[in-house]
Design a protein around this motif. Structure first.
Motif, PDB file in Angstrom:
ATOM      1  N   THR A 127       0.864  -1.044   0.128  1.00  0.00           N
ATOM      2  CA  THR A 127       0.111  -0.079  -0.101  1.00  0.00           C
ATOM      3  C   THR A 127       0.917   1.179  -0.031  1.00  0.00           C
ATOM      4  OG1 THR A 127      -1.803  -1.147   1.299  1.00  0.00           O
ATOM      5  CG2 THR A 127      -1.837   1.071   0.990  1.00  0.00           C
ATOM      6  N   ARG A 128       0.392   2.220  -1.190  1.00  0.00           N
ATOM      7  CA  ARG A 128       1.178   3.498  -1.061  1.00  0.00           C
ATOM      8  C   ARG A 128       0.207   4.436  -1.191  1.00  0.00           C
ATOM      9  NH1 ARG A 128       6.218   4.759  -4.928  1.00  0.00           N
ATOM     10  NH2 ARG A 128       7.487   4.294  -3.219  1.00  0.00           N
ATOM     11  N   ASP A 129       0.200   5.455  -0.200  1.00  0.00           N
ATOM     12  CA  ASP A 129      -1.154   6.277  -0.103  1.00  0.00           C
ATOM     13  C   ASP A 129      -2.100   5.415   0.297  1.00  0.00           C
ATOM     14  OD1 ASP A 129       0.734   8.537  -0.185  1.00  0.00           O
ATOM     15  OD2 ASP A 129       0.559   8.424  -2.591  1.00  0.00           O
ATOM     16  N   SER A 130      -3.161   5.354  -0.775  1.00  0.00           N
ATOM     17  CA  SER A 130      -4.469   4.712  -0.387  1.00  0.00           C
ATOM     18  C   SER A 130      -4.476   3.633  -1.508  1.00  0.00           C
ATOM     19  CB  SER A 130      -5.751   5.734  -0.720  1.00  0.00           C
ATOM     20  OG  SER A 130      -5.705   6.305  -1.832  1.00  0.00           O
ATOM     21  N   LEU A 131      -3.515   3.391  -2.347  1.00  0.00           N
ATOM     22  CA  LEU A 131      -3.652   2.522  -3.525  1.00  0.00           C
ATOM     23  C   LEU A 131      -2.700   1.130  -3.100  1.00  0.00           C
ATOM     24  CD1 LEU A 131      -4.048   1.761  -6.442  1.00  0.00           C
ATOM     25  CD2 LEU A 131      -1.834   2.761  -7.148  1.00  0.00           C
ATOM     26  N   THR A 132      -3.438   0.128  -3.228  1.00  0.00           N
ATOM     27  CA  THR A 132      -2.906  -1.129  -2.805  1.00  0.00           C
ATOM     28  C   THR A 132      -2.703  -2.013  -4.106  1.00  0.00           C
ATOM     29  OG1 THR A 132      -3.867  -1.360  -0.651  1.00  0.00           O
ATOM     30  CG2 THR A 132      -3.197  -3.411  -1.495  1.00  0.00           C
ATOM     31  N   ARG A 133      -1.289  -2.482  -4.343  1.00  0.00           N
ATOM     32  CA  ARG A 133      -1.383  -3.624  -5.395  1.00  0.00           C
ATOM     33  C   ARG A 133      -0.879  -5.041  -4.911  1.00  0.00           C
ATOM     34  NH1 ARG A 133       1.015   0.776  -9.445  1.00  0.00           N
ATOM     35  NH2 ARG A 133      -0.756   1.356 -10.367  1.00  0.00           N
TER      36      ARG A 133
END
Length: 120
Positions: A90-96
């Protein structure tokens, strides 16, 4: 003479702005006493940093355009991550979602190649 890498590691870890949750495939013991295969969490919300190792490559077929990304994960050498583990970063509010490659350990950190496949 041995080098104390603690200060170096602390400085590197100040740059860890991402979080990773690591899942591993194996046997899960259920409360009923039964053991079943599946994914289970190994580490949750561990500070880390990801870096794009290579730009996405396209694999165009007649029906779909597959895009493969390769990313590098930087994390404490004390966190055990095995090749094949599933990593949610998770970076900021984006999860990959990624799959971990073989870790390369240094005294101050470890680097792990992450693969992410996506469809365009």
């Amino acid at each position: 003479m041995s080098i104390d890498y603690t200060k170096y590691r602390q400085q590197l870890e100040k740059m860890y702005e991402d979080l990773v949750t690591v899942r591993r495939y194996g046997d899960i013991d259920l409360p009923s006493g039964e053991t079943v295969p599946g994914e289970y969490p190994v580490h949750t919300a561990v500070p880390c940093r990801i870096s794009q190792k290579a730009l996405g490559t396209n694999g165009q077929t007649e029906s779909v355009n597959n895009i493969a990304y390769e990313t590098k994960l930087f994390i404490s050498p004390l966190v055990e991550i095995k090749q094949g583990d599933k990593c949610s970063v998770t970076r900021d509010s984006l999860t990959r979602e990624y799959t971990a490659g073989e870790p390369f350990l240094y005294p101050t950190h470890q680097e792990i190649s992450l693969q992410r496949e996506d469809k365009a």
